[in-house]
Write an enzyme that holds these catalytic residues in place. Sequence first.
Site: not given
Lengths: 615, 615
Positions: B28, B179, B356
């Site tokens: 990425h 984005l 939780e």
Amino acid sequence: MNTDELAELGQQLRVDSVRASAEAGSGHPTSSMSAADLLAVLLANHMRYDFERPEHPANDRFVLSKGHASPLLYAAYKAVGAIEDGELVTFRKLGSRLEGHPTPRRLPWVETATGSLGQGLPVGVGIALAGKRLDRTDYRVWVLCGDSELAEGSVWEAAEHAGHENLDNLVAVVDVNRLGQRGPTRHGHDLDAYARRFQAFDWHTIEIDGHDVDAIDRAYGEALSTTGQPTVILARTLKGKGVAAVEDREGLHGKPLPEAEEAIAELGGPRSLHVRVAEPHAAAALRSLTTEVVQLPRFEQGDEAATRDAFGKALAALGTARGDIVALDGEVGDSTRTEEFGKAHPDRFFECYIAEQQLVATAVGMATRGWVPYASTFAAFLTRAHDFVRMASISGSGINLVGSHAGVAIGQDGPSQMGLEDLAMFRSVYGSTVLYPCDANQTARLVAAMAGLDGIRYLRTSRGKTPVIYGPDEEFPVGGSKTLRSSEEDRLTVVAAGVTVPEALAAADRLAADGIRVRVIDLYSVKPVDAETLHRAAEETGCLLTVEDHHPEGGLGDAVAEVFGDGRPVPRLVRLAVRTMPGSAAPDEQLYAAGIDALGIAAAARMLVEEAVVR
Amino acid sequence: MNTDELAELGQQLRVDSVRASAEAGSGHPTSSMSAADLLAVLLANHMRYDFERPEHPANDRFVLSKGHASPLLYAAYKAVGAIEDGELVTFRKLGSRLEGHPTPRRLPWVETATGSLGQGLPVGVGIALAGKRLDRTDYRVWVLCGDSELAEGSVWEAAEHAGHENLDNLVAVVDVNRLGQRGPTRHGHDLDAYARRFQAFDWHTIEIDGHDVDAIDRAYGEALSTTGQPTVILARTLKGKGVAAVEDREGLHGKPLPEAEEAIAELGGPRSLHVRVAEPHAAAALRSLTTEVVQLPRFEQGDEAATRDAFGKALAALGTARGDIVALDGEVGDSTRTEEFGKAHPDRFFECYIAEQQLVATAVGMATRGWVPYASTFAAFLTRAHDFVRMASISGSGINLVGSHAGVAIGQDGPSQMGLEDLAMFRSVYGSTVLYPCDANQTARLVAAMAGLDGIRYLRTSRGKTPVIYGPDEEFPVGGSKTLRSSEEDRLTVVAAGVTVPEALAAADRLAADGIRVRVIDLYSVKPVDAETLHRAAEETGCLLTVEDHHPEGGLGDAVAEVFGDGRPVPRLVRLAVRTMPGSAAPDEQLYAAGIDALGIAAAARMLVEEAVVR
């Protein structure tokens, strides 16, 4: 109803809540008493609902998000004449429809099972979204929340979604009684604290005294006339309101009142007011939805295609054939391929962003209105919505969930993205169906088939391409399997599904070259499972070797073992599964490292044969 | 570093992110490039960290919540000298420490595994809470978030928790690159939208241009000088910043840059700047924590006690003996009995309210700092945190989770509260331990034992009282079992755990009165499981009848079946489990209806014997 009548009705709901809980010896009367006036005014003066026709398309929808206040709900059902007083006092008893927390399996006026907090508002958002964008009917969705449950992140996923979608047909009513189960909530009676939060998420907020019936009445009116944004009514209330011994006191959550008779007297005794709830607006025109024969995509045998690609294409085709299909995306539609549906049917495509709880809740909400939702994200991230799936199964909700990028086969992205627990999670859900196709044509067929099933249906898809091994006209009944290699000399049976099917076939071919014949079963229907074929394989080959891209617990190995859980003779069982923590590596390296590729399968089979473990 | 140097460092991090992803062929880079300046300024001018001593108690803590931006993190490790350039280009390859998403199993500077979005901030809150209230050391916790992940409800659980606890040692930095994976986020570059939300949750907010290094520098300074509340820096950035071909463009998430060489040139080519990160403040005095022999509660054999009561007492006792034990409550401490610990050790008791995900994340965060957390809620509601548990196991986090009110045995509250999937969920988690005690003394021992284990440890407790069948000095090794009835004439073996143990014993006694002897095993350690004892029972009795208050999938039945998943001969296996959807009823009615009480067990055993299914 006028002020006095409304106040009287509130007291009646309190009395009946106290009575029902006292009869049961358990339940949550104090949590009911705080919200009694809120519900009384809603029923008498604002809600539009035909209790004799709960399926009426123009009915308003009511969700009791604080499901433990069920005595209040049932007291209201009595007040509107939906149930008799005699049924009210069956509360929480064996066989009664009036469970500790309400469920639509038993009561036709309940939209969704509640009792796990923070789920009512998200499901309400799903219903309201259906009202706006699918039903296009002006029913209103009313959700009664507790204040404690506003700590759940799912509430803020819902708030964000509703604000962004301008759901002015949605009204949340928060019973701010300041006391949770264990003690005071974070914000006590600070209504402004809640108002700031909802305003930040673009809601209209109204703060009132939740025991002032005129103020409540005005607030509902204001909510009804608010356009362009959802409304939250923040109502300051007292837990146990109306009975001095319990009012606003800690330590009394979930307990019947200690002196029920005296409490009822203090509340003015039983009443028998009957509420006439307003009729729904004239029904919208009946939906006229497309229903054609679905033209599923067809893949050539011998080609390669990813099952996620087949899913996307099949879903789009299903949407063309059937107007009741909707698709929900968790902001990964380009990966799951749900975007194929979005392109073809943008009016029935819903972007839920990275909020998996809201993703599933939206599906549940839309399913209550008769829509057939397919909600998709990575298999790994559906664990985020486990509690919503669990509650959906309690509701008897019919939803389709599709998890992509399952298993170590995804490769480089690493364990956070892998989905190695999803089969266990979905198998353990009551009444679920779990499907795991290995090729594109099988995927397409299963995508269409799952639409017609009951309950929670889960489809597991894969990232990478796999060989197309079935023809496009082959049928794949749910509960079936495919025996891909079989002979009278089979020494054992390899049971595979999804990405391990081509590996199993390659292993079988390798072994056959060495004179070792093995049977191969494609167990695409992991639940329900094809017991008959597995029994036959057990009798004929004596050993079942399961191979799964999943942790060893609760998945394919368990599905096969469970078939033999009835006392009949059990074959030898061997499980190949992912037993280590993967890192990043190429897909084939991952399958090899886990020992679930053709090499691993062949080695295991050979060892079993050579060590004469199998005949 | 001055402005120019900071800008250069940002470019270096971009170049190295592009290089690493290009070498890997995946990853990425564009998500890394947007945040490069933010991380550059943090490392160079504000963070205090000794990379040679990641365990230094006064180190600041950094969490990359947007875990997919791992190239940026690894580029930063190179810039500070923690890794070599040669290692950087092993990114995402087999055997590399530099996984697609960072994990502390492999890298000592990573606090917690990320990659499932919306988890970094909740874990950061746990670390910051440890810093404030346990370590009492003035390290700072920095969390770098993406904007997409702010849609996750868990982020708002964390925001609420941090605001309420005044965690001014926590700084969230949001890389608002507008984005997401699939397309634009809900709010795009509208920083105000995020600011309003965080302000509503009582955070200090700062909005900046995330590529203006001076503005970033000032923002960090402002965050460091803000007291009484956490700070969020909302930084407007561009995805793919610095390379025109990809900058601010859709459709490029998670993809290496198409023309890496040109991109690197456009970014000014490789650089080799070295960042000297500031030393941590002088270490706080070493913690001097109590460590005594634990004086566990002792229960009389023959009495009755609920295992949840024993848990509460044992946990309080453990807290007395060990100063590193902390307890976390999900606003049900009166039910789980965690409140016993809260009364005894209020300074180490943390109320997480009904959230939780934050409950488990707080445990994970505290565990990173060496604390030993016990987090408890109803077993059913731990499903809410499934994804957090999954990620905690990827982290290798050592946390104790305790689920109370398991199974149909809770009675009237109905299915929403029952926890019938928890064993499947926790068993499927990598490296987990799953314990399910049947009596009070056993519970106490297991509560103490689990503190010393690795990984995720789950204890399942029950609501109602059960007979105390073991003496207080009996030992219960993890991975062991207790054979409670045994003879040479055993016709089969009943394998039970928790509430079904007393039922199994009663069934065995009934059967014995009829001349049918059965073995009874208490399989309190559901994972790891006592394979040896089960193998012996299989050999000696030929049939194992498992009885569990859980759905049939993935629980006790699977745990027993898996023992025989290695090719050896398999005994007859019969599963008794909860196969219907329960309603409300008394506990004994529930066990009867599910067929898992003494009557059901005896009937099943009798049928197996009479039909000569077993010898």
